[in-house]
Design an enzyme around this catalytic site. Sequence first.
Site, PDB file in Angstrom:
ATOM      1  N   HIS A  82       0.953  -1.266   0.004  1.00 43.97           N
ATOM      2  CA  HIS A  82       0.066  -0.040  -0.142  1.00 43.97           C
ATOM      3  C   HIS A  82       0.883   1.219  -0.062  1.00 43.97           C
ATOM      4  CE1 HIS A  82      -3.173  -3.093   0.390  1.00 43.97           C
ATOM      5  NE2 HIS A  82      -3.920  -1.945  -0.204  1.00 43.97           N
ATOM      6  N   ARG A  96     -10.408   4.039  -2.335  1.00 43.89           N
ATOM      7  CA  ARG A  96     -10.041   3.405  -1.221  1.00 43.89           C
ATOM      8  C   ARG A  96     -10.421   4.157  -0.184  1.00 43.89           C
ATOM      9  NH1 ARG A  96      -5.588   1.917  -4.906  1.00 43.89           N
ATOM     10  NH2 ARG A  96      -5.467  -0.496  -4.737  1.00 43.89           N
ATOM     11  N   ARG A 108     -15.439   1.980  -2.224  1.00 43.58           N
ATOM     12  CA  ARG A 108     -15.241   0.467  -1.614  1.00 43.58           C
ATOM     13  C   ARG A 108     -15.381   0.773   0.077  1.00 43.58           C
ATOM     14  NH1 ARG A 108      -9.703  -2.403  -2.473  1.00 43.58           N
ATOM     15  NH2 ARG A 108      -8.907  -1.073  -0.959  1.00 43.58           N
ATOM     16  N   GLU A 160     -10.846 -10.893  -5.631  1.00 44.90           N
ATOM     17  CA  GLU A 160      -9.437 -10.864  -5.234  1.00 44.90           C
ATOM     18  C   GLU A 160      -9.297 -12.073  -4.338  1.00 44.90           C
ATOM     19  OE1 GLU A 160      -8.700  -7.217  -3.019  1.00 44.90           O
ATOM     20  OE2 GLU A 160     -10.590  -7.348  -2.116  1.00 44.90           O
ATOM     21  N   ASN A 206      -4.105  -7.151  -7.710  1.00 45.19           N
ATOM     22  CA  ASN A 206      -2.996  -7.319  -6.469  1.00 45.19           C
ATOM     23  C   ASN A 206      -3.199  -8.308  -5.461  1.00 45.19           C
ATOM     24  OD1 ASN A 206      -2.724  -4.922  -7.557  1.00 45.19           O
ATOM     25  ND2 ASN A 206      -3.430  -3.575  -5.874  1.00 45.19           N
ATOM     26  N   ASP A 207      -4.470  -8.356  -5.000  1.00 44.71           N
ATOM     27  CA  ASP A 207      -4.674  -9.569  -4.075  1.00 44.71           C
ATOM     28  C   ASP A 207      -4.889 -10.904  -4.618  1.00 44.71           C
ATOM     29  OD1 ASP A 207      -4.238  -8.752  -1.221  1.00 44.71           O
ATOM     30  OD2 ASP A 207      -6.214  -7.555  -1.651  1.00 44.71           O
ATOM     31  N   ARG A 230       2.507  -9.977  -1.119  1.00 40.43           N
ATOM     32  CA  ARG A 230       2.558  -8.755  -1.854  1.00 40.43           C
ATOM     33  C   ARG A 230       3.779  -7.671  -1.403  1.00 40.43           C
ATOM     34  NH1 ARG A 230      -3.544  -6.240  -1.725  1.00 40.43           N
ATOM     35  NH2 ARG A 230      -2.528  -4.135  -2.182  1.00 40.43           N
ATOM     36  N   CYS A 250      -9.393  -3.322 -11.058  1.00 45.53           N
ATOM     37  CA  CYS A 250      -8.732  -2.165 -10.390  1.00 45.53           C
ATOM     38  C   CYS A 250      -7.560  -1.985  -9.717  1.00 45.53           C
ATOM     39  CB  CYS A 250      -9.658  -1.590  -9.440  1.00 45.53           C
ATOM     40  SG  CYS A 250     -10.152  -2.802  -8.095  1.00 45.53           S
TER      41      CYS A 250
HETATM   42  C1  PEP Z   1      -6.364  -5.327  -5.067  1.00 38.97           C
HETATM   43  O1  PEP Z   1      -6.321  -6.114  -4.188  1.00 38.97           O
HETATM   44  O2  PEP Z   1      -6.066  -5.495  -6.137  1.00 38.97           O
HETATM   45  C2  PEP Z   1      -6.928  -4.040  -4.847  1.00 38.97           C
HETATM   46  C3  PEP Z   1      -7.409  -3.120  -5.789  1.00 38.97           C
HETATM   47  O3  PEP Z   1      -7.196  -3.466  -3.448  1.00 38.97           O
HETATM   48  P1  PEP Z   1      -6.074  -3.253  -2.495  1.00 38.97           P
HETATM   49  O4  PEP Z   1      -4.950  -3.105  -3.248  1.00 38.97           O
HETATM   50  O5  PEP Z   1      -6.604  -1.883  -2.098  1.00 38.97           O
HETATM   51  O6  PEP Z   1      -6.077  -4.453  -1.751  1.00 38.97           O
HETATM   52 MG    MG Z   2      -7.362  -5.901  -2.246  1.00 38.01          MG
END
Ligand code: PEP
Ligand code: MG
Length: 754
Positions: A362, A469, A505, A603, A626-627, A637, A674
Amino acid sequence: MLDILRSITQEVNAARDLEQALAIIVERVKSGLEVDVCSVYLVDHDSGELVLMASDGLLPESIGYVRLSFEEGLVGLVAQRAEPVNLGNAPDHPRYRYFSETGEEWYHAFLGVPIIHHRQVLGVLVLQQHAEHRYDEDLVTLLVTIAAQLAGAIAHAEASGGINGLNGDKRIERHPLTGKPGAPGVAIGRAVVIHVEADITAVPNRVIEDIAAEQARFLKAVAQVREQIRRMVDNISSSLSAADAALFDAYLLMLDSDSLISATLERIATGNWAPGALRDTLGEHIRVFNDMEDAYLRERADDLRDLGRRLLLQLQPKRQHSTGYPKSTILVGEEITASMLAEVPAKRLVGVVSVRGSSTSHTAILARALGLPAVLGVDELPITRIDGLELIADGYSGRVFINPPVGVKKEFRRLQREEQELTEDLQGLRDQDAITRDGVRISLLANTGLLSDIGPSLNSGAEGVGLYRTEFPFMMRDRFPGEEEQRQVYRQVLEAFAPNPVTMRTLDVGGDKALSYFPIEEDNPFLGWRGIRITLDHPEIFLVQIRAMLKANQGLNNLQLLLPMITTISEVDESLKLIRRAHQELLEEGLDISMPMIGAMVEVPSLIYQIEPLCKRVDFLSVGSNDLTQYLLAVDRNNSRVADLYDSLHPSVLRALQMVVQGAKAHRVPVSVCGEMAGDPAAALMLLALGVNSLSMSASSLLRIKWVLRSFSRRSAKTLLQQALEMDDPKAIRRMLGAALEKKGLGGLIRAGK
Ligand code: PEP
Ligand code: MG
């Protein structure tokens, strides 16, 4: 044995430089394992030779002088094979080489194990004995364990001190440190090291001018802490046993001890500021306590650490806003949090460098949102010694240059200019559609979270917000924001983009997103209490947030709701129930409020196989790549050690996305992506081919992705996808897509990228 190991590791980690770390290793290993000699050879990265760096047993004069290549001697053999060599009588071995400087003719038994860090041989740890005998299996495995434990500490100490601790600074000047690309761009500026409050080991050195004033400042802090402890004892003395009261006396004694105070004052006299001097004095004392046989006395090291924390809190200067930060500040720390970023005036902040994190952590997402180049996961960053130095952070390749030579700086300045020109050229695309050569329209949206993102997002020509977010406004406060407070923030975002859609979200904390006022302690936070799991367990938090969002949407009607971390369909049902309840309450309160569209994030891999029931319940899907990548590949990650394994172009991720898009299409449910993948030019081509309807990314990537989409046809992207799905290796897929981009003249977008 484990005790020896633990205490060596602790001490090595606390060592000031490499020389001290190695001296500790050889001395402790020799006495702990009762051998005649323990030595460490390290690879000199310039010459590629192994250099005897420390020894307890060999002649001290030979240290720093004995050098051998990987082809020479038994030590070379260990490094060459990258595995242990255990010999009863070393001189019998054909690779044996005698070094007269070391006086080793008397040694027969030889055990050498490689010291390996990140697959690279850093050196060799050697035991020798006069007697002829083979070391037993247990001892070999123990030495391998010690070498493995020490490798990280040696790598770190090496980066901080350089080989032999003699030419340390020069070494790090010449060799850039490598981390992970966090956010694209090049930052050139001065390092400002920021440490978590009261973490004495992370305190940097800092040169001071007025020694007398600094000494006085230190003595004042000592007096303040002494007073603090006295007050504490007074307050609680009636409930203290005599033994516990004695503990506080010991505290005061330590604080008054001449060695603590005068040693720190002496260090300050050499020109280091008080926190840096205190760090070294405490480190020395803690090592002495750690060495003690007596467990009670060993625990006194913890008391010293506590004293250190207290003193540091008194000594820590609050940085003066705007004047305390250099014009081009590169913020450097073990970990950089949202609030640390917020502390630096935006105009002065040009980049971010941290020991932890990687491209999808993040911190990286925040840096990208703010348009700040970032290099994360630089695990060998000599954090205590770079405050105030000039840095170049190359957010494309993940490299950090400390005190860069003029030529390097010139080259990076040129890159910055090119980057600027590219950005300016792309401005021409701002009002053009994101449409492919064969007429397929993809909607390009922005990811936001900070109010300061709104301007750049609007400027980038985003057609709305694909991911807002909400945790960021929560992270910037010291308590949960109330309904009205939230409503005002959400209203600003909805108004700024109206009539375009804004997908908000619901709170997604947990994992690596902590709220200081809502601490969650877990062994495995990414698999733990995160996102919707928390908010469903705390409907009071969820309902307040939903009410605030629905109210903010009144009269605008561009809100869409998104549910994070859905694992099971029942979580969607429960969330929908709560959302309907909040809506109903507001209607009953007399407000004229409509129900927004509701989507789920895909995710967690379980949802790939439940697209049908999911699509029956929600209006849209948004893939959190990402997740999804993290969970599909079982790669944290944030963990720089395994960051090379993390790639959203992994064929399994592409196939998973294929299933999601096909499943959703069958139910006419639109799919957006996203995660960071959407802003990656190579991955965007794959998402185009898969039939994703919209892409949401940081504003800084948007025009680049538009350029990519406008340069290709969906048909040609599908051919590339077909080729990718026939390949096994994500790196090969990335190379293939890189070549395709290059062929269209888009090579500049992926320069030195992944
Ligand atoms: C993701 O997981 O791809 C996502 C957009 O959410 P975050 O990165 O905030 O976990
Ligand atoms: Mg996520």
